[in-house]
Design an enzyme around this catalytic site. Structure first.
Site, mmCIF file in Angstrom:
data_model
loop_
_atom_site.group_PDB
_atom_site.id
_atom_site.type_symbol
_atom_site.label_atom_id
_atom_site.label_comp_id
_atom_site.label_asym_id
_atom_site.label_seq_id
_atom_site.Cartn_x
_atom_site.Cartn_y
_atom_site.Cartn_z
ATOM 1 N N GLN A 171 119.471 -36.546 4.755
ATOM 2 C CA GLN A 171 118.177 -36.033 5.222
ATOM 3 C C GLN A 171 117.344 -35.618 4.016
ATOM 4 O OE1 GLN A 171 117.514 -32.117 7.194
ATOM 5 N NE2 GLN A 171 116.616 -33.300 8.865
ATOM 6 N N TYR A 175 109.120 -27.384 7.920
ATOM 7 C CA TYR A 175 109.132 -27.745 6.503
ATOM 8 C C TYR A 175 107.834 -28.494 6.179
ATOM 9 C CZ TYR A 175 113.767 -25.883 6.477
ATOM 10 O OH TYR A 175 114.807 -25.003 6.578
ATOM 11 N N HIS A 229 112.819 -35.455 6.996
ATOM 12 C CA HIS A 229 112.753 -34.214 7.791
ATOM 13 C C HIS A 229 111.288 -33.930 8.112
ATOM 14 C CE1 HIS A 229 113.762 -30.534 9.598
ATOM 15 N NE2 HIS A 229 114.502 -29.963 8.672
ATOM 16 N N GLY A 230 110.926 -34.204 9.355
ATOM 17 C CA GLY A 230 109.542 -33.963 9.782
ATOM 18 C C GLY A 230 109.461 -32.851 10.804
ATOM 19 N N ALA A 231 110.513 -32.012 10.874
ATOM 20 C CA ALA A 231 110.600 -31.003 11.944
ATOM 21 C C ALA A 231 110.685 -29.586 11.372
ATOM 22 C CB ALA A 231 111.837 -31.288 12.799
ATOM 23 N N HIS A 232 110.672 -28.607 12.266
ATOM 24 C CA HIS A 232 111.100 -27.219 12.009
ATOM 25 C C HIS A 232 110.263 -26.440 10.994
ATOM 26 C CE1 HIS A 232 115.464 -28.648 13.199
ATOM 27 N NE2 HIS A 232 114.573 -28.804 14.175
HETATM 28 C C1 LIG Z 1 123.558 -23.538 9.768
HETATM 29 C C2 LIG Z 1 122.492 -24.501 10.213
HETATM 30 C C3 LIG Z 1 121.887 -25.333 9.295
HETATM 31 C C4 LIG Z 1 120.908 -26.253 9.701
HETATM 32 N N1 LIG Z 1 120.365 -27.100 8.783
HETATM 33 C C5 LIG Z 1 119.484 -28.047 9.179
HETATM 34 C C6 LIG Z 1 118.994 -29.012 8.257
HETATM 35 O O1 LIG Z 1 119.378 -29.050 7.086
HETATM 36 N N2 LIG Z 1 118.091 -29.910 8.723
HETATM 37 C C7 LIG Z 1 117.687 -29.949 10.029
HETATM 38 O O2 LIG Z 1 116.889 -30.807 10.401
HETATM 39 N N3 LIG Z 1 118.152 -29.054 10.923
HETATM 40 C C8 LIG Z 1 119.049 -28.130 10.532
HETATM 41 N N4 LIG Z 1 119.568 -27.263 11.455
HETATM 42 C C9 LIG Z 1 119.220 -27.442 12.876
HETATM 43 C C10 LIG Z 1 120.238 -28.364 13.559
HETATM 44 O O3 LIG Z 1 120.284 -29.652 12.986
HETATM 45 C C11 LIG Z 1 119.934 -28.528 15.066
HETATM 46 O O4 LIG Z 1 118.673 -29.137 15.199
HETATM 47 C C12 LIG Z 1 119.986 -27.207 15.832
HETATM 48 O O5 LIG Z 1 121.031 -26.392 15.337
HETATM 49 C C13 LIG Z 1 120.230 -27.408 17.321
HETATM 50 O O6 LIG Z 1 121.396 -28.154 17.558
HETATM 51 P P1 LIG Z 1 122.825 -27.473 17.997
HETATM 52 O O7 LIG Z 1 122.564 -26.695 19.238
HETATM 53 O O8 LIG Z 1 123.737 -28.644 18.194
HETATM 54 O O9 LIG Z 1 123.248 -26.581 16.874
HETATM 55 C C14 LIG Z 1 120.527 -26.330 11.061
HETATM 56 C C15 LIG Z 1 121.133 -25.458 11.978
HETATM 57 C C16 LIG Z 1 122.115 -24.574 11.574
HETATM 58 C C17 LIG Z 1 122.777 -23.695 12.595
#
Ligand SMILES: Cc1cc2nc3c(=O)[nH]c(=O)nc-3n(C[C@H](O)[C@H](O)[C@H](O)COP(=O)(O)O)c2cc1C
Length: 360
Positions: free
Chosen positions: A100, A169, A164-167
């Site tokens: 990613q 960033y 990574h186009g989400a969350h």
């Molecule tokens: C410890 C941790 C690290 C994460 N790191 C990333 C990341 O590097 N990139 C990303 O797109 N999402 C990241 N996420 C979000 C997860 O990829 C996912 O979208 C989110 O946790 C929901 O899925 P889940 O319910 O299966 O955990 C992270 C989540 C957690 C808990």
């Protein structure tokens, strides 16, 4: 088509053994300069024993000088050797791995020793710094950095890259009207707000070739009260991404301003699971590239139901694999209880992502 969890499929150009994806999970296990360590390789070794169809690495920074603690970096050629060790190790165990790629932009922890960029210089309430508005020259440079980072990923043996186009960033903030107040071709309509991502895509494509899988993770919505990315715009963006040639889209949602976090806590009942399902299915029905869905999946039967009754191609999970890297193996072996993850979110640990229930 009657989709089953353990189908062997081609997922966006990658042959995978089943429809389960490990969603990107920041490891915080690189060294302080972002180089791969033995600890990181060992963590992936454990995941490799778990029969996961496709592994996506944690967010890996493409822009030199970004402060990212012990997350992985890929902004110059010196990173290739360590990353190659990682992909070799994963491939030896017959697994597939996508990296990613991210630019953190203004979404970094602490007070950096530089001023981060954002689309219009709008920062977060209570943040220790105010970002600066990025210029067009600086945008061009970041677009090149994504292409160069992807080429390094290809040289390091990754099976593909995910933008990574989400969350919240850097790229995600271009999609969000609250952060993107630009009056030039990078701001305004959703078509303009995704331009930087399209340019990064083209740059990667031209450097890595037609056959190299390029995925994107994006929000279905920011779930914000005001001025967030809406589902309507997200769907328009997804359609354009599919049309220009992205190989797969992973659907998530939420950011720091949103009412709902991408990482929702307290998932207890089956109704709490798969919290972006309706959005992802609605997008999947209108595009012809695979949609991967992330968010809250914990139970085998909920995953099976989602695959059977929607147009979604694959399901991704993050926290369940922190708790149990071999969850899928357990399910294959017939022990079908749901994931032991209780979604407490205590896995965010600066000394390395880990589950507090897994202490030796
Ligand atoms: C410890 C941790 C690290 C994460 N790191 C990333 C990341 O590097 N990139 C990303 O797109 N999402 C990241 N996420 C979000 C997860 O990829 C996912 O979208 C989110 O946790 C929901 O899925 P889940 O319910 O299966 O955990 C992270 C989540 C957690 C808990």
């Amino acid at each position: 088509m009657n989709k089953k969890i353990f189908d062997k499929i081609n997922l966006g150009g990658i042959e995978v053994n089943n429809r389960i994806v490990r969603s990107a999970t920041g490891e915080l296990m690189a060294d302080s300069n972002g180089y791969v360590t033995d600890k990181l390789i060992n963590m992936y070794d454990e995941l490799c024993q778990g029969n996961i169809g496709l592994i996506i690495t944690g967010l890996t920074e493409v822009v030199k000088g970004t402060q990212t603690h012990t997350l992985m970096k890929i902004h110059d050629d010196s990173y290739i050797e360590g990353l190659k060790k990682l992909t070799d190790s994963v491939h030896e165990k017959n697994n597939k791995i996508v990296v990613q790629l991210v630019h953190h932009g203004a979404q970094i922890h602490g007070n950096p020793d530089y001023i981060p960029y954002s689309p219009s210089g709008v920062g977060d309430e209570g943040a220790a710094f105010k970002p600066k508005e990025i210029s067009k020259e600086e945008i061009k440079k970041i677009v090149e950095d994504f292409g160069d980072g992807a080429l390094r990923a290809k040289k390091a043996g990754f099976d593909g890259v995910q933008i990574h186009g989400a969350h919240g960033y850097f790229f995600s903030r271009f999609l969000t009207p609250y952060y993107n107040r630009r009056n030039d071709e990078y701001g305004g309509s959703i078509e303009n707000r995704i331009l930087i991502i399209l340019e990064a895509y083209e740059n990667i494509r031209s450097k890595c070739g037609e056959d190299f899988p390029i995925f994107i993770k994006m929000n279905s919505s920011d779930f914000a009260e005001k001025d967030g990315l809406t589902f309507e715009d997200s769907k328009k963006a997804a359609k354009i991404f599919a049309k220009v040639g992205f190989d797969a889209i992973e659907i998530s949602g939420g950011n720091l301003r949103g009412k709902c976090s991408p990482v929702r806590s307290g998932i207890k009942t089956t109704e709490d699971e798969g919290y972006h399902k309706e959005y992802a299915d609605s997008i999947a029905k209108e595009i012809d590239i695979p949609v991967i869905l992330v968010g809250g999946f914990r139970s085998l039967d909920v995953i099976e139901e989602a695959l059977e009754n929607t147009s979604i191609e694959a399901i991704s999970m993050c926290r369940p694999f922190i708790r149990e890297p071999k969850l899928i193996t357990r399910w294959i072996d017939g022990e079908t209880q749901k994931s032991k993850c209780v979604s407490c979110n205590k896995c965010f640990n600066p000394r390395g992502t880990s589950c507090i229930f897994n202490k030796n």
